[in-house]
Design an enzyme around this catalytic site. Structure first.
Site, PDB file in Angstrom:
ATOM      1  N   THR A   1     -13.639   1.552  -2.726  1.00 34.67           N
ATOM      2  CA  THR A   1     -12.137   1.033  -2.440  1.00 34.67           C
ATOM      3  C   THR A   1     -11.960   0.502  -1.224  1.00 34.67           C
ATOM      4  O   THR A   1     -11.275  -0.712  -1.082  1.00 34.67           O
ATOM      5  CB  THR A   1     -11.457   2.533  -2.741  1.00 34.67           C
ATOM      6  OG1 THR A   1     -11.701   2.844  -3.962  1.00 34.67           O
ATOM      7  CG2 THR A   1     -10.126   2.078  -2.582  1.00 34.67           C
TER       8      THR A   1
ATOM      9  N   LYS B   1      -5.057   7.660 -16.558  1.00 37.47           N
ATOM     10  CA  LYS B   1      -5.190   8.452 -15.395  1.00 37.47           C
ATOM     11  C   LYS B   1      -4.966   9.857 -15.741  1.00 37.47           C
ATOM     12  O   LYS B   1      -4.760  10.170 -16.930  1.00 37.47           O
ATOM     13  CB  LYS B   1      -3.657   8.088 -14.208  1.00 37.47           C
ATOM     14  CG  LYS B   1      -4.094   8.272 -12.854  1.00 37.47           C
ATOM     15  CD  LYS B   1      -4.850   7.489 -12.160  1.00 37.47           C
ATOM     16  CE  LYS B   1      -4.864   7.937 -10.871  1.00 37.47           C
ATOM     17  NZ  LYS B   1      -5.793   6.470 -10.105  1.00 37.47           N
TER      18      LYS B   1
ATOM     19  N   LYS C   1      -9.331   3.656 -18.198  1.00 41.13           N
ATOM     20  CA  LYS C   1     -10.047   4.105 -16.958  1.00 41.13           C
ATOM     21  C   LYS C   1      -9.135   4.310 -16.054  1.00 41.13           C
ATOM     22  O   LYS C   1      -8.261   3.773 -15.931  1.00 41.13           O
ATOM     23  CB  LYS C   1     -10.906   2.786 -16.667  1.00 41.13           C
ATOM     24  CG  LYS C   1     -11.770   2.945 -15.586  1.00 41.13           C
ATOM     25  CD  LYS C   1     -13.195   3.183 -15.818  1.00 41.13           C
ATOM     26  CE  LYS C   1     -14.184   3.940 -14.899  1.00 41.13           C
ATOM     27  NZ  LYS C   1     -13.740   5.344 -14.426  1.00 41.13           N
TER      28      LYS C   1
ATOM     29  N   ASN D   1     -10.837   9.494   1.723  1.00 45.80           N
ATOM     30  CA  ASN D   1     -11.927   8.625   1.169  1.00 45.80           C
ATOM     31  C   ASN D   1     -11.821   7.123   1.666  1.00 45.80           C
ATOM     32  O   ASN D   1     -12.298   6.480   2.514  1.00 45.80           O
ATOM     33  CB  ASN D   1     -12.317   8.649  -0.230  1.00 45.80           C
ATOM     34  CG  ASN D   1     -13.027   7.752  -0.689  1.00 45.80           C
ATOM     35  OD1 ASN D   1     -12.857   6.455  -0.775  1.00 45.80           O
ATOM     36  ND2 ASN D   1     -14.100   8.093  -1.340  1.00 45.80           N
TER      37      ASN D   1
ATOM     38  N   SER E   1     -16.883   1.369 -10.035  1.00 48.09           N
ATOM     39  CA  SER E   1     -16.700   2.294 -11.266  1.00 48.09           C
ATOM     40  C   SER E   1     -17.411   1.620 -12.423  1.00 48.09           C
ATOM     41  O   SER E   1     -18.243   2.339 -13.185  1.00 48.09           O
ATOM     42  CB  SER E   1     -15.630   2.998 -11.506  1.00 48.09           C
ATOM     43  OG  SER E   1     -15.237   4.346 -10.793  1.00 48.09           O
TER      44      SER E   1
ATOM     45  N   LYS F   1      -4.285  -3.265 -12.753  1.00 47.26           N
ATOM     46  CA  LYS F   1      -5.484  -3.439 -11.901  1.00 47.26           C
ATOM     47  C   LYS F   1      -6.561  -3.944 -12.650  1.00 47.26           C
ATOM     48  O   LYS F   1      -7.268  -4.975 -12.167  1.00 47.26           O
ATOM     49  CB  LYS F   1      -5.675  -2.082 -11.134  1.00 47.26           C
ATOM     50  CG  LYS F   1      -6.710  -2.334 -10.064  1.00 47.26           C
ATOM     51  CD  LYS F   1      -6.923  -0.865  -9.393  1.00 47.26           C
ATOM     52  CE  LYS F   1      -5.622  -0.077  -9.106  1.00 47.26           C
ATOM     53  NZ  LYS F   1      -5.978   1.148  -8.329  1.00 47.26           N
TER      54      LYS F   1
END
Ligand code: NAD
Length: 421
Positions: free
Chosen positions: A189, A105, A69, A219, A350, A93
């Protein structure tokens, strides 16, 4: 960084954490290399009829704990090494947060601001065409990152549905609500970092009326500024790629947001009463309680970390502090709430989006916020407890926490596994 590279610096944190726990060296060896990095050249038609090609990558770093992810970045400086480093951080993470994912990524080496909307859509679709065999709802699930957004995720989900011949909303997260996106993904986030700071405020010596500096007003940066300002804290310095401004009395954050909404820089505030233009170095050294790097990697290093006056650094960006920067901040007693914990609210929501897509049942905003808060507080408290118990930085504690989970999963898979690559 230890061997002078971004990835080398990132991996040095793994070695540091491993010094504090009994861990099979095989685990560390396995986590030092990306499992699979795919490179493609995306060829798109420009509006003037010409064709241009752009380098693109997708990395699946480690899938021991589940499908990989991680976001897709559109940036002119993107490289394969940066993508692998970001995918490594995603691996750690997801383990810190106990999400059932490995780390991935992606990136395209491009300045998306130079493209028209139609060109951007063609590029986004070309990305999915190139990597459709790599991604998938049970294999590798992209999301937004720097200079990508829900609109781009919507085009990508649409392209994947065309290729597969059916809607597969769980293939990508950060989608528009109309295409199966989750409520609460936009500010996730920042909100995760905000819950973390609030939960640990007592231990961190933070309280009401904090002064906050935010580097990178995108963001993550915009939402954290708004959440903190709404609680009565003062946002005294902000920056974006075009410059930095300071306001000792605290910015009117709603005005900053309005400027960004029409494509202007925060520096457009520079002529307002009480506001002055400052350098990037002055922003890092701002007289504040909380410094929030929310731009890119390597912004705080051995050379400028000494100038930091904040008590706490909240890493909403990935990798904003180098290992040398960490050493300086540790010695000064500045607490760094590390990226793999502090900015994990994004991947957590997510994950909620992916769960909702697979259930076909959608949660309320209150559900999202309360579940996010519970996870941030639970894992934040665990990381903090490890840091106190072992007398290590919060970063090393977060890596210890993640490593233990990864080690358990690697062991559970069996010891005779090997890669075919
Ligand atoms: P974004 O594109 O929305 O914003 C990035 C901001 O950084 C922009 O305002 C840009 O002007 C600014 N910037 C770029 N270079 C700068 C510089 N040299 N100095 C100051 N500002 C600069 O991106 P985002 O999604 O907010 O991501 C920011 C960081 O947060 C990245 O490190 C990203 O990997 C990380 N992150 C994002 C998410 C997410 O869900 N969006 C999740 C986890 C981590």
């Amino acid at each position: 960084m230890l061997d002078g590279t971004l990835l080398g610096g990132a991996l040095s944190r793994l070695d540091e954490a491993a010094r504090h726990i009994a861990i099979d060296p095989d685990v560390i060896e396995r986590l030092k290399f990306a499992r699979e990095t795919t490179k493609a050249r995306l060829m798109i038609r420009m509006d003037d009829g010409s064709r241009k090609s752009f380098l693109a990558w997708r990395c699946r770093y480690d899938d021991t704990r589940g499908p990989t992810k991680g976001g897709i970045r559109f940036h002119p400086d993107a490289t394969a090494e940066e993508v692998e480093t970001l995918a490594f951080w995603m691996t750690m993470k997801c383990a810190v947060m106990d999400l059932p994912y490995g780390g991935g990524k992606g990136a395209v080496q491009i300045d998306p601001h130079a493209l028209s909307k139609a060109e951007l859509e063609r590029l986004s679709r070309a990305y999915v065409q190139a990597f459709a065999r790599v991604i998938g709802p049970d294999r590798d699930i992209p999301a937004p990152d720097v200079y990508t957004n829900p609109m781009i995720m919507g085009w990508m989900a649409d392209e994947y549905a065309i290729i597969r011949g059916e809607p597969v909303p769980a293939v990508i997260t950060g989608k528009p609500i109309a295409l199966g996106g989750s409520l609460g993904r936009g500010d996730a986030t920042a909100r995760g970092g905000y819950y973390l700071v609030n939960h640990l405020a007592g231990q961190l010596g933070l309280g009401a009326g904090m002064r906050v500096a935010v580097q990178g007003f995108g963001n993550a940066g915009q939402y954290v500024a708004r959440l903190l300002a709404d609680d009565g804290h003062r946002v005294v310095a902000v920056s974006d790629s075009r410059g930095a401004v300071a306001c000792d009395a605290g910015f009117d954050v709603a005005r900053l947001l309005a400027l960004k909404a029409v494509g202007k820089s925060v520096t457009a505030m520079a002529n307002e009463p009480g506001v002055r233009k400052i350098s990037e170095a002055e922003l890092i050294a701002a007289d504040c309680d909380l410094l929030v790097p929310a731009a890119l990697e390597n912004m705080i290093d051995g050379a400028n970390a000494g100038s930091i006056r904040a008590k706490v650094v909240l890493e909403l960006a990935n990798g904003p502090v180098t290992p040398e920067g960490d050493r300086v901040l540790d010695a000064k007693g500045v607490v760094v709430l590390p990226d793999i914990l502090a900015n994990a609210g994004g991947v957590t929501v997510s994950y909620f989006e992916w769960v909702q897509n697979r259930q076909g049942y959608y949660w309320t905003l209150e559900d999202i916020h309360s579940r996010l808060q519970a996870i941030m507080e639970r894992e934040g408290a665990r990381v903090w407890a490890i840091s106190r118990e072992k007398a290590v930085s919060a970063r090393t504690a977060a890596y210890i926490h993640a490593l233990k989970r990864l080690a358990a999963a690697i062991e559970a898979h069996g010891t005779q596994q090997f890669f075919v690559g």
